[in-house]
Design a protein around this motif. Structure first.
Motif, PDB file in Angstrom:
ATOM      1  N   LEU A   1     -20.962 -29.406  27.291  1.00 36.09           N
ATOM      2  CA  LEU A   1     -22.332 -29.900  27.182  1.00 36.09           C
ATOM      3  C   LEU A   1     -22.473 -30.928  26.068  1.00 36.09           C
ATOM      4  O   LEU A   1     -23.087 -31.989  26.256  1.00 36.09           O
ATOM      5  CB  LEU A   1     -23.282 -28.728  26.937  1.00 36.09           C
ATOM      6  CG  LEU A   1     -23.552 -27.798  28.125  1.00 36.09           C
ATOM      7  CD1 LEU A   1     -24.287 -26.544  27.657  1.00 36.09           C
ATOM      8  CD2 LEU A   1     -24.349 -28.509  29.200  1.00 36.09           C
ATOM      9  N   ILE A   2     -21.910 -30.619  24.903  1.00 30.07           N
ATOM     10  CA  ILE A   2     -22.012 -31.548  23.763  1.00 30.07           C
ATOM     11  C   ILE A   2     -21.279 -32.848  24.065  1.00 30.07           C
ATOM     12  O   ILE A   2     -21.804 -33.949  23.849  1.00 30.07           O
ATOM     13  CB  ILE A   2     -21.460 -30.893  22.485  1.00 30.07           C
ATOM     14  CG1 ILE A   2     -22.326 -29.701  22.087  1.00 30.07           C
ATOM     15  CG2 ILE A   2     -21.408 -31.919  21.346  1.00 30.07           C
ATOM     16  CD1 ILE A   2     -21.753 -28.884  20.941  1.00 30.07           C
ATOM     17  N   ALA A   3     -20.045 -32.735  24.574  1.00 22.98           N
ATOM     18  CA  ALA A   3     -19.258 -33.933  24.877  1.00 22.98           C
ATOM     19  C   ALA A   3     -19.926 -34.766  25.964  1.00 22.98           C
ATOM     20  O   ALA A   3     -19.969 -35.998  25.888  1.00 22.98           O
ATOM     21  CB  ALA A   3     -17.848 -33.539  25.304  1.00 22.98           C
ATOM     22  N   HIS A   4     -20.457 -34.102  26.975  1.00 27.34           N
ATOM     23  CA  HIS A   4     -21.164 -34.788  28.064  1.00 27.34           C
ATOM     24  C   HIS A   4     -22.365 -35.545  27.515  1.00 27.34           C
ATOM     25  O   HIS A   4     -22.572 -36.730  27.827  1.00 27.34           O
ATOM     26  CB  HIS A   4     -21.604 -33.768  29.107  1.00 27.34           C
ATOM     27  CG  HIS A   4     -22.271 -34.357  30.311  1.00 27.34           C
ATOM     28  ND1 HIS A   4     -23.512 -34.969  30.263  1.00 27.34           N
ATOM     29  CD2 HIS A   4     -21.877 -34.425  31.605  1.00 27.34           C
ATOM     30  CE1 HIS A   4     -23.855 -35.384  31.461  1.00 27.34           C
ATOM     31  NE2 HIS A   4     -22.867 -35.066  32.295  1.00 27.34           N
ATOM     32  N   GLY A   5     -23.165 -34.870  26.683  1.00 29.15           N
ATOM     33  CA  GLY A   5     -24.370 -35.483  26.159  1.00 29.15           C
ATOM     34  C   GLY A   5     -24.097 -36.639  25.217  1.00 29.15           C
ATOM     35  O   GLY A   5     -24.674 -37.719  25.358  1.00 29.15           O
ATOM     36  N   VAL A   6     -23.209 -36.433  24.255  1.00 30.04           N
ATOM     37  CA  VAL A   6     -22.938 -37.474  23.264  1.00 30.04           C
ATOM     38  C   VAL A   6     -22.266 -38.682  23.913  1.00 30.04           C
ATOM     39  O   VAL A   6     -22.643 -39.837  23.660  1.00 30.04           O
ATOM     40  CB  VAL A   6     -22.072 -36.927  22.119  1.00 30.04           C
ATOM     41  CG1 VAL A   6     -21.679 -38.041  21.157  1.00 30.04           C
ATOM     42  CG2 VAL A   6     -22.827 -35.830  21.371  1.00 30.04           C
TER      43      VAL A   6
ATOM     44  N   MET B   1     -24.816 -40.605  25.914  1.00 29.19           N
ATOM     45  CA  MET B   1     -25.698 -41.438  25.100  1.00 29.19           C
ATOM     46  C   MET B   1     -24.981 -42.703  24.630  1.00 29.19           C
ATOM     47  O   MET B   1     -25.576 -43.788  24.583  1.00 29.19           O
ATOM     48  CB  MET B   1     -26.213 -40.626  23.900  1.00 29.19           C
ATOM     49  CG  MET B   1     -27.263 -39.601  24.269  1.00 29.19           C
ATOM     50  SD  MET B   1     -28.022 -38.796  22.838  1.00 29.19           S
ATOM     51  CE  MET B   1     -26.718 -37.667  22.354  1.00 29.19           C
ATOM     52  N   ILE B   2     -23.699 -42.574  24.285  1.00 33.61           N
ATOM     53  CA  ILE B   2     -22.928 -43.741  23.845  1.00 33.61           C
ATOM     54  C   ILE B   2     -22.827 -44.769  24.965  1.00 33.61           C
ATOM     55  O   ILE B   2     -23.103 -45.966  24.767  1.00 33.61           O
ATOM     56  CB  ILE B   2     -21.529 -43.319  23.375  1.00 33.61           C
ATOM     57  CG1 ILE B   2     -21.620 -42.491  22.086  1.00 33.61           C
ATOM     58  CG2 ILE B   2     -20.630 -44.543  23.158  1.00 33.61           C
ATOM     59  CD1 ILE B   2     -20.307 -41.864  21.660  1.00 33.61           C
TER      60      ILE B   2
ATOM     61  N   LEU C   1     -27.336 -50.452  28.026  1.00 32.03           N
ATOM     62  CA  LEU C   1     -28.608 -51.104  27.716  1.00 32.03           C
ATOM     63  C   LEU C   1     -28.409 -52.311  26.807  1.00 32.03           C
ATOM     64  O   LEU C   1     -29.211 -53.257  26.842  1.00 32.03           O
ATOM     65  CB  LEU C   1     -29.563 -50.096  27.062  1.00 32.03           C
ATOM     66  CG  LEU C   1     -30.097 -49.001  27.994  1.00 32.03           C
ATOM     67  CD1 LEU C   1     -30.823 -47.931  27.194  1.00 32.03           C
ATOM     68  CD2 LEU C   1     -31.032 -49.596  29.048  1.00 32.03           C
ATOM     69  N   ALA C   2     -27.359 -52.280  26.006  1.00 27.41           N
ATOM     70  CA  ALA C   2     -27.064 -53.413  25.130  1.00 27.41           C
ATOM     71  C   ALA C   2     -26.386 -54.547  25.884  1.00 27.41           C
ATOM     72  O   ALA C   2     -26.158 -55.623  25.322  1.00 27.41           O
ATOM     73  CB  ALA C   2     -26.191 -52.961  23.967  1.00 27.41           C
ATOM     74  N   GLY C   3     -26.058 -54.322  27.141  1.00 27.62           N
ATOM     75  CA  GLY C   3     -25.436 -55.359  27.942  1.00 27.62           C
ATOM     76  C   GLY C   3     -23.945 -55.469  27.775  1.00 27.62           C
ATOM     77  O   GLY C   3     -23.331 -56.452  28.197  1.00 27.62           O
ATOM     78  N   ILE C   4     -23.313 -54.467  27.159  1.00 28.88           N
ATOM     79  CA  ILE C   4     -21.875 -54.514  26.911  1.00 28.88           C
ATOM     80  C   ILE C   4     -21.082 -54.052  28.134  1.00 28.88           C
ATOM     81  O   ILE C   4     -20.024 -54.602  28.451  1.00 28.88           O
ATOM     82  CB  ILE C   4     -21.511 -53.666  25.677  1.00 28.88           C
ATOM     83  CG1 ILE C   4     -22.225 -54.226  24.442  1.00 28.88           C
ATOM     84  CG2 ILE C   4     -20.006 -53.618  25.465  1.00 28.88           C
ATOM     85  CD1 ILE C   4     -22.027 -53.391  23.192  1.00 28.88           C
ATOM     86  N   ILE C   5     -21.592 -53.044  28.825  1.00 25.82           N
ATOM     87  CA  ILE C   5     -20.957 -52.588  30.054  1.00 25.82           C
ATOM     88  C   ILE C   5     -22.007 -52.483  31.143  1.00 25.82           C
ATOM     89  O   ILE C   5     -23.215 -52.431  30.865  1.00 25.82           O
ATOM     90  CB  ILE C   5     -20.249 -51.222  29.877  1.00 25.82           C
ATOM     91  CG1 ILE C   5     -21.266 -50.132  29.537  1.00 25.82           C
ATOM     92  CG2 ILE C   5     -19.151 -51.293  28.825  1.00 25.82           C
ATOM     93  CD1 ILE C   5     -20.668 -48.727  29.497  1.00 25.82           C
TER      94      ILE C   5
ATOM     95  N   ALA D   1     -16.142 -40.443  26.558  1.00 31.47           N
ATOM     96  CA  ALA D   1     -16.717 -41.772  26.335  1.00 31.47           C
ATOM     97  C   ALA D   1     -15.719 -42.872  26.685  1.00 31.47           C
ATOM     98  O   ALA D   1     -16.051 -43.830  27.384  1.00 31.47           O
ATOM     99  CB  ALA D   1     -17.178 -41.905  24.888  1.00 31.47           C
ATOM    100  N   SER D   2     -14.490 -42.730  26.203  1.00 31.74           N
ATOM    101  CA  SER D   2     -13.495 -43.774  26.451  1.00 31.74           C
ATOM    102  C   SER D   2     -13.131 -43.863  27.921  1.00 31.74           C
ATOM    103  O   SER D   2     -12.924 -44.966  28.446  1.00 31.74           O
ATOM    104  CB  SER D   2     -12.241 -43.517  25.612  1.00 31.74           C
ATOM    105  OG  SER D   2     -11.656 -42.265  25.949  1.00 31.74           O
ATOM    106  N   SER D   3     -13.071 -42.718  28.608  1.00 33.99           N
ATOM    107  CA  SER D   3     -12.731 -42.758  30.028  1.00 33.99           C
ATOM    108  C   SER D   3     -13.814 -43.468  30.825  1.00 33.99           C
ATOM    109  O   SER D   3     -13.514 -44.239  31.746  1.00 33.99           O
ATOM    110  CB  SER D   3     -12.509 -41.347  30.568  1.00 33.99           C
ATOM    111  OG  SER D   3     -13.697 -40.580  30.493  1.00 33.99           O
TER     112      SER D   3
END
Length: 228
Positions: free
Chosen positions: A125-130, A133-134, A140-144, A215-217
């Protein structure tokens, strides 16, 4: 001499942190109630609401609505069950089998039998959520850019905002409540102080690595769609 003093202060700080954490989790049962309440509210007002055809928080038209609605309903039931499990962890019968149970009544339940699935679920749950969000912040920043194949039509920005400010924080919050409840259970079950402290450090490292992996995957999966 100065280096020795710095090492001594560092060691003292770690000990003080563990002492405060142990004292807090040993007496605090409110994370279980808060976690159960948040799970119930999410199941009813998000999953069951969407299963009934609600559109708030779902800015798009999805494919195969029958399967989606059934999946939402099943997910809601699973989330409610997880919430009730947190309440069970603070009750004596989660540590000792009730006397009324034939053959095994009165026997102590090994802590790992309960802690293992609880900690695995909390870490996920924590890994999924964090990680969510990343990646949503990067989107939203347009990076991906992220595709949503389950939708016929979707407002990507609105969906990312819902994920960033509501869905993913909820996953992280419930995971933290589950983790704190598991820490309370471990101490109530008589886990040795050394094992508790070493396990806490190891668990935090695992959660960090799992979050980084998630996040990296996701980022690497979308790496061919960088917008710059």
């Amino acid at each position: 001499m100065q280096k020795a003093n710095i090492n001594k202060i560092s060691t003292t700080s770690r000990v003080n942190f563990f002492e405060r954490f142990e004292c807090f989790t040993k007496s605090a049962v409110w994370p279980a109630y808060v976690g159960c309440f948040s799970a119930f509210m999410y199941a009813v007002f998000v999953r069951f609401y969407h299963a009934a055809g609600g559109t708030i928080g779902m800015p798009g038209e999805m494919k195969d609505l029958t399967a989606i609605y059934m999946g939402m309903y099943i997910a809601g039931l699973a989330i409610m069950f997880c919430g009730f499990i947190l309440i069970a962890l603070i009750k004596p019968w989660s540590r000792i089998v009730p006397q009324q149970v034939p053959l095994i009544g009165g026997r102590k339940i090994h802590p790992l039998i309960v802690l293992t699935p609880t900690l695995v679920g909390a870490a996920f749950l924590i890994a999924h959520g964090v990680s969510g969000m990343i990646t949503r912040a990067l989107q939203l920043a347009g990076i991906i850019t992220i595709d949503f194949p389950g939708f016929v039509e979707v407002d990507v920005r609105d969906l990312a905002l819902w994920d960033l400010v509501f869905y993913e924080p909820w996953f992280s919050f419930l995971g933290m409540m589950a983790g704190l409840t598991a820490a309370h259970y471990a101490q109530a079950s008589g886990v040795r102080q050394f094992s508790f402290r070493r396990g806490t450090v190891l668990y935090l490292i695992i959660v960090f690595l799992l979050t980084a992996f998630f996040a990296s995957s996701m980022i690497f999966n979308f790496s061919d769609k960088f917008s710059f």
